[in-house]
Design a protein around this motif. Structure first.
Motif, mmCIF file in Angstrom:
data_model
loop_
_atom_site.group_PDB
_atom_site.id
_atom_site.type_symbol
_atom_site.label_atom_id
_atom_site.label_comp_id
_atom_site.label_asym_id
_atom_site.label_seq_id
_atom_site.Cartn_x
_atom_site.Cartn_y
_atom_site.Cartn_z
ATOM 1 N N SER A 101 0.797 -1.162 -0.126
ATOM 2 C CA SER A 101 -0.061 0.052 0.036
ATOM 3 C C SER A 101 0.957 1.415 0.095
ATOM 4 C CB SER A 101 -0.826 0.156 1.282
ATOM 5 O OG SER A 101 -0.326 0.072 2.454
ATOM 6 N N ASP A 102 0.206 2.373 -0.683
ATOM 7 C CA ASP A 102 0.803 3.638 -0.714
ATOM 8 C C ASP A 102 -0.240 4.609 -0.780
ATOM 9 O OD1 ASP A 102 2.502 5.817 -1.221
ATOM 10 O OD2 ASP A 102 3.725 4.948 -2.794
ATOM 11 N N LEU A 103 -0.472 5.541 0.430
ATOM 12 C CA LEU A 103 -1.555 6.470 0.237
ATOM 13 C C LEU A 103 -1.198 7.602 -0.675
ATOM 14 C CD1 LEU A 103 -2.801 6.228 4.059
ATOM 15 C CD2 LEU A 103 -3.752 5.129 2.108
ATOM 16 N N THR A 104 -0.268 7.704 -1.021
ATOM 17 C CA THR A 104 0.291 8.797 -1.887
ATOM 18 C C THR A 104 -0.184 8.551 -3.524
ATOM 19 O OG1 THR A 104 2.704 8.387 -2.295
ATOM 20 C CG2 THR A 104 2.183 9.503 -0.446
ATOM 21 N N ARG A 105 -0.406 7.347 -3.752
ATOM 22 C CA ARG A 105 -0.671 6.919 -5.296
ATOM 23 C C ARG A 105 -2.068 6.309 -5.270
ATOM 24 N NH1 ARG A 105 3.499 3.166 -4.680
ATOM 25 N NH2 ARG A 105 2.194 1.846 -5.938
ATOM 26 N N LYS A 106 -2.735 6.352 -6.383
ATOM 27 C CA LYS A 106 -3.925 5.635 -6.736
ATOM 28 C C LYS A 106 -3.814 4.274 -6.683
ATOM 29 C CE LYS A 106 -6.260 9.611 -9.238
ATOM 30 N NZ LYS A 106 -6.622 10.041 -10.485
ATOM 31 N N ASP A 107 -2.735 3.659 -7.380
ATOM 32 C CA ASP A 107 -2.593 2.178 -7.125
ATOM 33 C C ASP A 107 -2.176 1.686 -5.792
ATOM 34 O OD1 ASP A 107 -0.064 3.308 -7.195
ATOM 35 O OD2 ASP A 107 0.481 2.003 -9.081
ATOM 36 N N GLY A 108 -1.976 2.595 -4.931
ATOM 37 C CA GLY A 108 -1.913 2.125 -3.584
ATOM 38 C C GLY A 108 -2.470 2.412 -2.422
ATOM 39 N N ASP A 109 -3.924 3.145 -2.938
ATOM 40 C CA ASP A 109 -4.793 3.655 -1.842
ATOM 41 C C ASP A 109 -5.619 2.547 -1.231
ATOM 42 O OD1 ASP A 109 -6.010 5.888 -0.629
ATOM 43 O OD2 ASP A 109 -7.707 5.610 -2.299
ATOM 44 N N ASP A 110 -4.875 1.886 -0.492
ATOM 45 C CA ASP A 110 -5.525 0.866 0.511
ATOM 46 C C ASP A 110 -4.904 1.102 1.757
ATOM 47 O OD1 ASP A 110 -7.069 -0.381 -1.738
ATOM 48 O OD2 ASP A 110 -5.286 -1.706 -2.186
ATOM 49 N N VAL A 111 -5.917 0.584 2.760
ATOM 50 C CA VAL A 111 -5.542 0.623 4.521
ATOM 51 C C VAL A 111 -6.090 -0.493 4.966
ATOM 52 C CG1 VAL A 111 -5.096 3.078 4.328
ATOM 53 C CG2 VAL A 111 -7.498 2.260 4.775
ATOM 54 N N PRO A 112 -5.549 -1.135 6.144
ATOM 55 C CA PRO A 112 -6.035 -2.110 6.905
ATOM 56 C C PRO A 112 -7.349 -1.561 7.795
ATOM 57 C CG PRO A 112 -4.211 -1.400 7.723
ATOM 58 C CD PRO A 112 -4.243 -0.709 6.454
ATOM 59 N N ALA A 113 -7.116 -0.397 8.212
ATOM 60 C CA ALA A 113 -8.303 0.138 8.938
ATOM 61 C C ALA A 113 -8.264 1.657 8.864
ATOM 62 C CB ALA A 113 -7.995 -0.148 10.293
ATOM 63 N N ARG A 114 -9.589 2.190 8.692
ATOM 64 C CA ARG A 114 -9.968 3.667 8.474
ATOM 65 C C ARG A 114 -11.108 3.922 9.328
ATOM 66 N NH1 ARG A 114 -10.864 2.855 3.275
ATOM 67 N NH2 ARG A 114 -8.911 3.861 2.418
#
Length: 239
Positions: A101-114
């Motif tokens: 995951s990488d929140l700075t990129r669309k293809d990495g915009d995943d999180v385990p908890a939000r």
């Protein structure tokens, strides 16, 4: 360009239902093995094939929510009825982070908890371009998209205290609260009014907008990986 921005907005923002009670239904009051208690509801995107699973489970002598993402996306949302911003308190625990995951990129915009606070900002408070995008998105997707959201996230690499805009839209502002330290419960308390002023100073000139909903999620659709998290009760408190 505007249509593309509207579609991005619908991807990033949580959907919410019709008005509901001002307090959040506790997960601890539900029966393990059952869906989350109403008015919590699962929302996803029309063309999203895989949906994150939300289940009430027994864990360590208590009753909590389990969120399991397997290359999936979906949000669990609790609508509110004209609730003024105040403190939000909850506890959460991540067992499996989203690898890659990488929140700075669309293809990495995943999180385990939000955990997200969705604000009912009047359209007249928005910049003209933002106002147009919101109006178009609501027309295209036939939903009452909130005009601003703050999401508190548990990330893999970014240090706690990091603020950043969602990779799809700056109408969602994110604050990293936790990094690493998996398998442990953590308690959180956030002053929603202060965070709204920090995240949306232009919109806050007219005062802090009321809450439209509280949402939470685990997602791994962009990376195609997996995530596992637990959430205790979320509680809104007076200032």
């Amino acid at each position: 360009m505007i249509v593309a921005a509207a579609i991005s907005l619908s991807t990033a923002l949580l959907l919410f239902a019709s008005p509901a009670p001002a307090r959040l239904a506790p997960f601890s009051s539900a029966v393990p093995g059952q869906p989350p208690p109403a008015p919590w509801r699962v929302f996803t995107l029309p063309k999203q094939p895989l949906h994150t699973r939300y289940e009430i489970v027994a864990l360590e002598g208590g009753t909590v929510l389990r969120a399991t993402a397997e290359a999936s996306y979906a949000n669990l949302v609790h609508p509110l009825s004209d609730e003024r911003a105040q403190r939000l308190r909850w506890r959460w625990r991540v067992e499996r982070p989203v690898e890659g995951s990488d929140l700075t990129r669309k293809d990495g915009d995943d999180v385990p908890a939000r955990v997200c606070a969705l604000f009912d900002v009047p359209l007249e408070r928005l910049h003209f371009g933002d106002r147009l995008i919101i109006i178009l998105a609501r027309a295209l997707f036939n939903v009452q998209l909130p005009a601003a959201a703050i999401c508190y996230v548990w990330d893999r690499e970014l240090p706690p205290g990091t603020w950043l805009a969602n990779a799809y839209t700056d109408r969602v502002q994110m604050l990293v609260l936790r990094r690493g330290r998996y398998g442990n419960w953590f308690e959180e308390t956030r002053d929603l009014a202060s965070d709204f002023v920090h995240a949306f100073p232009y919109e806050a000139r007219g005062g802090v907008a009321p809450l439209a909903a509280i949402g939470l999620s685990a997602d791994a659709d962009n990376t195609g990986r997996r995530a596992l998290a637990y959430f205790g009760d979320l509680v809104l408190e007076g200032r």
